[in-house]
Design an enzyme around this catalytic site. Structure first.
Site, PDB file in Angstrom:
ATOM      1  N   ARG A  23      21.670  -1.699 -18.340  1.00 18.45           N
ATOM      2  CA  ARG A  23      21.280  -0.281 -18.400  1.00 18.45           C
ATOM      3  C   ARG A  23      20.141  -0.031 -19.386  1.00 18.45           C
ATOM      4  O   ARG A  23      19.471   0.981 -19.318  1.00 18.45           O
ATOM      5  CB  ARG A  23      22.467   0.582 -18.816  1.00 18.45           C
ATOM      6  CG  ARG A  23      23.632   0.520 -17.856  1.00 18.45           C
ATOM      7  CD  ARG A  23      24.854   1.174 -18.441  1.00 18.45           C
ATOM      8  NE  ARG A  23      25.269   0.410 -19.630  1.00 18.45           N
ATOM      9  CZ  ARG A  23      26.091   0.865 -20.560  1.00 18.45           C
ATOM     10  NH1 ARG A  23      26.596   2.080 -20.468  1.00 18.45           N
ATOM     11  NH2 ARG A  23      26.429   0.106 -21.575  1.00 18.45           N
ATOM     12  N   GLU A  28      22.258   2.512 -33.444  1.00 15.26           N
ATOM     13  CA  GLU A  28      22.281   3.649 -34.359  1.00 15.26           C
ATOM     14  C   GLU A  28      20.986   3.646 -35.148  1.00 15.26           C
ATOM     15  O   GLU A  28      20.638   2.634 -35.757  1.00 15.26           O
ATOM     16  CB  GLU A  28      23.453   3.554 -35.336  1.00 15.26           C
ATOM     17  CG  GLU A  28      24.786   3.812 -34.719  1.00 15.26           C
ATOM     18  CD  GLU A  28      25.915   3.762 -35.733  1.00 15.26           C
ATOM     19  OE1 GLU A  28      26.913   4.443 -35.477  1.00 15.26           O
ATOM     20  OE2 GLU A  28      25.823   3.049 -36.739  1.00 15.26           O
ATOM     21  N   GLN A  47      15.237  15.857 -44.577  1.00 11.19           N
ATOM     22  CA  GLN A  47      14.186  16.270 -43.649  1.00 11.19           C
ATOM     23  C   GLN A  47      13.893  15.115 -42.706  1.00 11.19           C
ATOM     24  O   GLN A  47      13.844  13.962 -43.123  1.00 11.19           O
ATOM     25  CB  GLN A  47      12.930  16.638 -44.444  1.00 11.19           C
ATOM     26  CG  GLN A  47      11.804  17.202 -43.626  1.00 11.19           C
ATOM     27  CD  GLN A  47      10.660  17.705 -44.511  1.00 11.19           C
ATOM     28  OE1 GLN A  47      10.880  18.286 -45.553  1.00 11.19           O
ATOM     29  NE2 GLN A  47       9.441  17.464 -44.074  1.00 11.19           N
ATOM     30  N   ASP A  48      13.697  15.425 -41.436  1.00  8.29           N
ATOM     31  CA  ASP A  48      13.404  14.419 -40.418  1.00  8.29           C
ATOM     32  C   ASP A  48      12.091  14.806 -39.752  1.00  8.29           C
ATOM     33  O   ASP A  48      11.943  15.932 -39.280  1.00  8.29           O
ATOM     34  CB  ASP A  48      14.542  14.391 -39.391  1.00  8.29           C
ATOM     35  CG  ASP A  48      14.621  13.100 -38.620  1.00  8.29           C
ATOM     36  OD1 ASP A  48      14.215  12.054 -39.150  1.00  8.29           O
ATOM     37  OD2 ASP A  48      15.101  13.133 -37.474  1.00  8.29           O
ATOM     38  N   ASN A  49      11.127  13.891 -39.732  1.00 10.44           N
ATOM     39  CA  ASN A  49       9.785  14.175 -39.214  1.00 10.44           C
ATOM     40  C   ASN A  49       9.424  13.200 -38.106  1.00 10.44           C
ATOM     41  O   ASN A  49       9.915  12.075 -38.075  1.00 10.44           O
ATOM     42  CB  ASN A  49       8.745  14.037 -40.331  1.00 10.44           C
ATOM     43  CG  ASN A  49       9.048  14.932 -41.502  1.00 10.44           C
ATOM     44  OD1 ASN A  49       9.311  16.107 -41.344  1.00 10.44           O
ATOM     45  ND2 ASN A  49       9.028  14.378 -42.697  1.00 10.44           N
ATOM     46  N   ARG A  59      -2.829   7.276 -40.625  1.00 13.46           N
ATOM     47  CA  ARG A  59      -2.233   8.353 -41.422  1.00 13.46           C
ATOM     48  C   ARG A  59      -1.839   7.783 -42.775  1.00 13.46           C
ATOM     49  O   ARG A  59      -1.044   6.874 -42.871  1.00 13.46           O
ATOM     50  CB  ARG A  59      -1.007   8.934 -40.710  1.00 13.46           C
ATOM     51  CG  ARG A  59      -1.327   9.543 -39.356  1.00 13.46           C
ATOM     52  CD  ARG A  59      -0.063  10.132 -38.720  1.00 13.46           C
ATOM     53  NE  ARG A  59      -0.300  10.617 -37.379  1.00 13.46           N
ATOM     54  CZ  ARG A  59      -0.593  11.875 -37.074  1.00 13.46           C
ATOM     55  NH1 ARG A  59      -0.707  12.776 -38.014  1.00 13.46           N
ATOM     56  NH2 ARG A  59      -0.780  12.231 -35.812  1.00 13.46           N
ATOM     57  N   LYS A  72      11.672   7.420 -48.088  1.00 15.42           N
ATOM     58  CA  LYS A  72      11.583   7.578 -46.640  1.00 15.42           C
ATOM     59  C   LYS A  72      12.258   6.409 -45.940  1.00 15.42           C
ATOM     60  O   LYS A  72      12.217   5.279 -46.426  1.00 15.42           O
ATOM     61  CB  LYS A  72      10.119   7.613 -46.188  1.00 15.42           C
ATOM     62  CG  LYS A  72       9.318   8.768 -46.742  1.00 15.42           C
ATOM     63  CD  LYS A  72       7.859   8.665 -46.318  1.00 15.42           C
ATOM     64  CE  LYS A  72       7.032   9.785 -46.902  1.00 15.42           C
ATOM     65  NZ  LYS A  72       5.614   9.634 -46.568  1.00 15.42           N
ATOM     66  N   TYR A 132      10.480   9.530 -39.268  1.00 13.13           N
ATOM     67  CA  TYR A 132      10.929   9.180 -40.618  1.00 13.13           C
ATOM     68  C   TYR A 132      11.780  10.274 -41.243  1.00 13.13           C
ATOM     69  O   TYR A 132      11.569  11.448 -41.039  1.00 13.13           O
ATOM     70  CB  TYR A 132       9.762   8.813 -41.527  1.00 13.13           C
ATOM     71  CG  TYR A 132       8.703   9.869 -41.708  1.00 13.13           C
ATOM     72  CD1 TYR A 132       8.652  10.637 -42.871  1.00 13.13           C
ATOM     73  CD2 TYR A 132       7.741  10.088 -40.736  1.00 13.13           C
ATOM     74  CE1 TYR A 132       7.666  11.593 -43.057  1.00 13.13           C
ATOM     75  CE2 TYR A 132       6.749  11.041 -40.904  1.00 13.13           C
ATOM     76  CZ  TYR A 132       6.714  11.789 -42.069  1.00 13.13           C
ATOM     77  OH  TYR A 132       5.748  12.741 -42.247  1.00 13.13           O
ATOM     78  N   LYS A 169      -8.834  15.449 -44.148  1.00 12.93           N
ATOM     79  CA  LYS A 169      -7.981  15.469 -45.341  1.00 12.93           C
ATOM     80  C   LYS A 169      -7.768  14.054 -45.883  1.00 12.93           C
ATOM     81  O   LYS A 169      -7.873  13.820 -47.091  1.00 12.93           O
ATOM     82  CB  LYS A 169      -6.647  16.124 -44.981  1.00 12.93           C
ATOM     83  CG  LYS A 169      -5.633  16.162 -46.082  1.00 12.93           C
ATOM     84  CD  LYS A 169      -4.373  16.840 -45.569  1.00 12.93           C
ATOM     85  CE  LYS A 169      -3.158  16.348 -46.268  1.00 12.93           C
ATOM     86  NZ  LYS A 169      -1.921  16.885 -45.741  1.00 12.93           N
ATOM     87  N   ASP A 170      -7.475  13.108 -44.997  1.00  9.95           N
ATOM     88  CA  ASP A 170      -7.233  11.730 -45.441  1.00  9.95           C
ATOM     89  C   ASP A 170      -8.514  11.025 -45.887  1.00  9.95           C
ATOM     90  O   ASP A 170      -8.463  10.090 -46.678  1.00  9.95           O
ATOM     91  CB  ASP A 170      -6.534  10.924 -44.350  1.00  9.95           C
ATOM     92  CG  ASP A 170      -5.048  11.248 -44.259  1.00  9.95           C
ATOM     93  OD1 ASP A 170      -4.557  12.062 -45.064  1.00  9.95           O
ATOM     94  OD2 ASP A 170      -4.372  10.683 -43.376  1.00  9.95           O
TER      95      ASP A 170
END
Length: 181
Positions: A23, A28, A47-49, A59, A72, A132, A169-170
């Site tokens: 399948r 997890e 927090q989960d992003n 990035r 993280k 993350y 920005k970076d």
């Protein structure tokens, strides 16, 4: 879940138990009890992003300072990225050292990035979905970073520079020396 050390103090790789059959597969992505038992750490992720990036999107190298520093737990949901971390903890035996690992949707490895590390990645596949968890909330006033092409760090991003896609920005991030001062 299996823990693999990296050359950087307190930074490690987590290899989840992946169950495969006709399948597909199941694993997890996070289990607090298993994480604490395997790592010996109690980390309260708050927090989960998730980001979606095309090939060449770079990035980072980002971090938050002071009380807003973040640990993280990072992974790739789809595609393949080169993930890079730099230890910027002045009191660490691995201060100024970096580590890189290819994370993908085949091996499902995860990287635990402790507080006090700069972190970034570049997408190596046509597209990536990067996820993350953070143990502290994002705070714009505490945000900082190191420029991707810092001469002191001399990082290998595994793609030719002309393929990089980097935000304005970076491109304005600090050098490693500027971060230290």
């Amino acid at each position: 879940m299996e823990l693999q050390k990296t050359p950087l103090k307190d930074c490690f790789i987590i290899k989840p138990n992946v169950f495969r059959d006709e399948r597909g597969l199941f694993y997890e992505t996070y289990n607090q009890k298993a994480f604490e038992k395997t790592t010996g750490l109690k980390v309260d992720f708050v927090q989960d992003n998730q980001s979606v990036s095309s090939k060449g999107v770079l990035r980072g190298l980002h971090f938050q300072t002071g009380e807003m520093a973040q640990a993280k737990l990072v992974r790739v949901v789809k595609g393949k990225v080169l993930d890079i971390v730099v230890d910027i903890r002045n009191d660490s035996e691995t201060f100024g050292k970096s580590f890189s690992i290819v994370l993908d949707d085949v091996e499902h490895l995860q990287l635990f990035v402790p507080r006090g590390f700069a972190h970034g990645f570049i997408t190596l596949s046509e597209e990536s979905i990067f996820s993350y968890k953070c143990d502290n909330f994002y705070n714009k006033a505490s945000e900082s970073g190191i420029i991707y092409n810092d001469a002191t760090l001399a990082l290998d991003w595994h793609l030719p520079k002309e393929e990089f896609i980097i935000s304005e920005k970076d491109l304005e991030l600090l050098t490693f020396e500027e971060v230290l001062s």
